[in-house]
Design an enzyme around this catalytic site. Structure first.
Site, mmCIF file in Angstrom:
data_model
loop_
_atom_site.group_PDB
_atom_site.id
_atom_site.type_symbol
_atom_site.label_atom_id
_atom_site.label_comp_id
_atom_site.label_asym_id
_atom_site.label_seq_id
_atom_site.Cartn_x
_atom_site.Cartn_y
_atom_site.Cartn_z
ATOM 1 N N CYS A 128 0.834 -1.201 0.000
ATOM 2 C CA CYS A 128 0.000 0.000 0.000
ATOM 3 C C CYS A 128 0.877 1.263 0.000
ATOM 4 C CB CYS A 128 -0.979 -0.029 1.164
ATOM 5 S SG CYS A 128 -2.377 1.105 0.929
ATOM 6 N N HIS B 44 -3.655 -5.377 0.984
ATOM 7 C CA HIS B 44 -3.441 -5.821 2.359
ATOM 8 C C HIS B 44 -3.965 -7.250 2.506
ATOM 9 C CE1 HIS B 44 -2.378 -1.855 3.910
ATOM 10 N NE2 HIS B 44 -3.447 -1.341 3.323
#
Length: 502
Positions: free
Chosen positions: A341, A425
């Protein structure tokens, strides 16, 4: 049955999240249809529901304890800190803007009480029982007027309150007494009693104190939970030096191969979703640690740059500390680096940010052929795909939009050599993919490491939740707890002076 309970705490990190999850798992094993609820959560550890709503990971974990799908109603207000004095406000799973602490507590929070009570009512209309988690302490007298997560929600919904105290910190009797004594009479009438958490030793030595506490407050103690290692799963704000204990209490299994793998996670500012590495820590022979100095990368077989709520700030931090140069050297030497991310974004060529930091054009580390532009709309998805020949799923929470201009595909991101980057994630929780990835890392690092063939992260999480349920079942007065959830706080509880200030 249409029951409910608010689990409050004498302090932050008293154990509210795990006690709530434990009560949920105990109830569901009794055949009760139960749901978790937290009116307002402040955390950078968040999750995406099936319908694309962002909530705190603690509530997602509690939903798993209830064996139900998480929804936005379980955490209607989520605050994601972006600095010392401001947070992004996520309402019913969607970001609605940035707000200072003064602005939020100065009026916005109070106006949200109706919204959170509506969410709670929605859950209570669907489930037999709703177990609510408070935040911080219910006796924050400076914040009581605008409170929507502790006594505000308890009084608004008529919920009995169980106060949890961490005896391992010391001062638990004073904390219990002081918590009640600083509440208004109407709030005190809902505080049914106490639950002692993290007790070590002989309970018989504690019992005289519990009797005295009952005499002083007129309120009983509903249980004494013993200290257990490794129960702090999906922490809201905390950070453990080693996360291995969060997924397994038993002695660490020896590595299957001849070597261990060392994983260094850069402890960047405003780190988000550090639970991404829990699945690595669950693997026998994988050692996970958080680092903030370049020399700590020297013996690492894999360096992870995790998610962050401040990508540009994290990039500056890496450069200031010399970590950026150390990571760049690793990439040049084809030593494994994984960016997740925000960590993926800063590994790219440049960042255009007029949203998060408002820094405009910023050069990235240039390790991946990626250009990032921050969009005001947040991406909230649950992608599914394949990588390294294995099925994998995850979730995305980001404002940055990545344009990939080269490299090989990797989980909607890319890889160059031994440097990988992805917005996903949770991908390492996919067992087959995690093993394949660790085999690549071991080969690149020259380690004779072999992933265990039978480690199931999902099974470990289920074991963990069952252990929480066992704690409640074996160490709490479950008959009394059942009556409390079903019938509310006992009548005639005494007022303890002085009460809340006017």
């Amino acid at each position: 049955m249409n029951g409910g309970l608010l689990v409050a705490g004498t302090t932050s990190d008293a154990g509210k999240s795990v006690v709530t999850a434990g009560i949920c798992r105990w109830l569901v094993r009794q055949g009760v249809k139960v749901a978790p609820f937290k009116a307002q959560n402040m955390s950078l550890n968040s999750f995406v529901t099936r319908d694309g709503a962002e909530i705190g990971r603690a509530q997602a974990m509690q939903a798993q304890a209830c064996r139900v799908e998480p929804t936005a109603h379980m955490n209607p207000v989520l605050l994601k800190p972006g600095g010392e004095r401001s947070s992004q406000v996520v309402l019913l799973g969607r970001p609605v803007g940035e707000m200072s602490a003064r602005g939020y507590h100065g009026g916005r929070q109070e106006r949200l009480l109706g919204t959170v009570l509506d969410s709670l009512a929605e859950l209570r209309g669907t489930y037999d029982a709703v177990i609510c988690e408070g935040a911080g302490s219910p006796a924050e007298i400076n914040l009581r007027r605008t409170d929507i997560v502790n006594m505000g929600i308890a009084r608004g919904a008529g919920l009995p309150v169980l106060v949890v105290g961490d005896i391992d910190r010391g001062g638990v009797f004073a904390s219990f007494f002081g918590t009640v004594a600083l509440l208004a009479p109407e709030d005190q009438a809902l505080v049914a009693g106490f639950l002692v958490n993290k007790f070590r030793g002989d309970v018989s030595l504690l019992e005289p104190g519990l009797d005295m506490l009952h005499g002083l407050t007129g309120r009983r103690t509903y249980g004494v939970l013993p200290f257990r290692h490794g129960l702090g799963i999906d922490e809201e704000d905390g950070l453990r030096v080693s996360l291995r204990g969060t997924v397994r209490e038993s002695a660490v299994a020896p590595p299957v191969g001849e070597d261990v793998l060392r994983v260094a996670v850069c402890a960047v500012p405003l780190m988000s979703n550090f639970t991404d590495v829990d699945a690595l820590a669950a693997e026998p022979g994988v050692v996970v640690r958080f680092v903030d100095r370049p020399e700590e990368l020297a013996d690492a077989d894999l360096v992870i740059v995790p998610g962050t709520r401040g990508t540009v700030r994290a990039l500056e931090w890496l450069r200031e500390r010399g970590l950026a140069d150390a990571i760049a050297r690793r990439a040049t030497e084809r030593r494994p680096v994984l960016g997740i991310c925000g960590g993926y974004q800063l590994l790219g060529e440049h960042i255009e940010d007029e949203v998060e930091s408002r820094a405009g054009h910023v050069d990235g580390l240039g390790l991946l052929p990626v250009r990032v532009r921050f969009d005001r709309e947040k991406t909230l998805t649950r992608p599914v795909g394949e990588a390294l020949g294995e099925p994998v799923e995850g979730y995305e929470i980001h404002h940055g939009v990545a344009e990939v201009t080269g490299g090989a595909p990797f989980l909607d991101g890319c890889r160059v050599g031994r440097t990988w980057g992805t917005h996903w994630h949770g991908s390492l929780e996919s067992d087959g993919f995690r093993r394949a990835f660790l085999r690549e890392v071991a080969a690149a690092a020259g380690r004779r490491f072999v992933p265990a063939p039978d480690t199931s992260f999902a099974a470990l999480r289920e074991e963990q939740l069952d252990r929480l349920g066992d704690l409640i079942e074996h160490h709490a007065d479950t008959d009394a707890l059942w009556r409390l959830i079903e019938s509310g706080a006992p009548q005639g509880l005494p007022f303890i002076p002085p009460g809340a200030p006017a």
